[in-house]
Enzyme design. Structure first.
Site, PDB file in Angstrom:
ATOM      1  N   LYS A  68       7.955  49.536  72.611  1.00 11.82           N
ATOM      2  CA  LYS A  68       9.391  49.266  72.609  1.00 11.82           C
ATOM      3  C   LYS A  68      10.097  50.021  71.499  1.00 11.82           C
ATOM      4  CE  LYS A  68      11.332  45.849  70.549  1.00 11.82           C
ATOM      5  NZ  LYS A  68      11.748  44.506  70.087  1.00 11.82           N
ATOM      6  N   GLN A 140      22.243  37.058  68.800  1.00 12.77           N
ATOM      7  CA  GLN A 140      21.146  36.125  68.591  1.00 12.77           C
ATOM      8  C   GLN A 140      21.645  34.731  68.217  1.00 12.77           C
ATOM      9  OE1 GLN A 140      17.691  35.706  68.896  1.00 12.77           O
ATOM     10  NE2 GLN A 140      18.099  37.372  70.323  1.00 12.77           N
TER      11      GLN A 140
END
Length: 334
Positions: A68, A140
């Site tokens: 990633k 988040q």
């Protein structure tokens, strides 16, 4: 080679109990020595308050693993853009051939990060909680609280952030999404002292949470410190915690809140620290009673990325989605 777009992934991959389960299994694989996970590679782009991380892990027995690339550019809100972005690539664990690109634009990272926070609370927070506070009001700050609803019921959310406009937007949006009371706090102290559970979601380089605000029964999940210069909570917070958990001790010693507590000498290397995989694999218990103060230091792991990428890949293939590119095998030269 399969290619999946952000739109497809957002439509079919949700922050739900199944996503939590696959991330939890990933943590357990670390504790059971069934995963190979190298250190994070990071490029800092100080000119634009940004960073790019490369994370990966191979889980033994899986036919693929993820690599990633994830970015965090923390001035992006000034441009009307989210701070996080990125993509994931799945590589065959048998041949090393890339087999899929997940062009998620950071969405899967948001899901797996929020899942980790919820898993921490599942094992470490009190069963009965009333008020949750969130420090920060970015993506988040939203995902973490939505994930928390999968493992705990709560009546109120208090949010503290530096930008009044962003705080106001958070209060409006999350009141509608969560179906609970959402309030703005005048200070981080006000938020913490009123809460059963605190989640920090900032890229802060100086502590936002002070040890003197701790109180019996409090749980803190700190997920913003994932680089040497970042710190969201005072080092003394870790020293005062009855239970201290990291996603991985080695990584948190280098990048997380633990890094600061060790470097300042407020805790020693002999301090008992649990890894979250030890909780999920039931090797170690988390909270023992409602009076304990518990802290979880999350820096984000490659095993979470492989877990969520494999889950997403299978879900998409099962639905017949994605662009499939057929590559002809090159002829072997004599």
């Amino acid at each position: 080679m399969y290619i999946f777009t952000e739109q497809e992934l957002r439509q079919h991959i949700s922050l739900n109990h199944e996503a939590l389960s696959v991330v939890e299994d990933g943590f357990s694989s670390l504790a059971e020595k069934k995963a190979v996970m190298p250190p994070i590679m990071r490029v800092d782009v100080h000119d634009h308050n940004g960073e790019v991380d490369v994370k990966t892990a191979y889980i033994k027995g899986k036919d693929k693993f993820a690599i990633k690339v994830s970015s965090g550019f923390f001035n992006n809100y000034q441009l009307g853009l989210p701070s996080g972005s990125g993509l994931m690539m799945l590589v065959s664990a048998t041949t090393g051939v890339p087999e899929a690109l997940l062009l998620d634009n950071g969405y899967l990272t948001d899901v797996r990060t929020a899942a980790a926070g919820a898993i921490a609370s599942k094992y470490m927070a009190k069963e009965d909680i009333h008020t949750v506070s969130v420090i920060g009001c970015g993506s988040q700050a939203r995902y973490q609280v939505k994930a928390l609803q999968l493992v705990r019921n709560f009546k109120r959310v208090i949010v503290y952030g530096r930008s009044p406009d962003r705080v106001a937007a958070y209060v409006k949006e999350m009141t509608e999404e969560l179906g609970v009371e959402v309030q703005a706090a005048e200070s981080a102290k006000e938020a913490v002292i009123q809460s059963d559970l605190v989640i920090t979601t900032t890229p802060a380089s100086e502590p936002v949470i002070k040890a003197e605000w701790l109180h019996p029964g409090l749980h803190i999940t700190a997920m913003g410190s994932d680089a040497e210069h970042k710190q969201e909570i005072e080092a003394d917070v870790l020293a005062k915690a009855d239970v201290l958990v990291c996603d991985t001790v080695a990584q948190c010693e280098r990048l997380g809140e633990l890094h600061h507590a060790l470097s300042q000498g407020v805790i020693s290397e002999t301090r008992s620290i649990t890894e979250i995989g030890e909780l999920t694999s039931r090797k170690v218990a988390g909270r023992q009673n409602d009076e304990q103060i518990t802290v979880c230091d999350l820096t984000g792991t490659g095993v979470q990325d492989t877990a969520i990428a494999l889950f997403a890949f299978q879900e998409m293939v099962n639905r017949g989605l994605g662009l499939k590119i057929e590559n002809k095998k090159p002829a072997l030269k004599n």
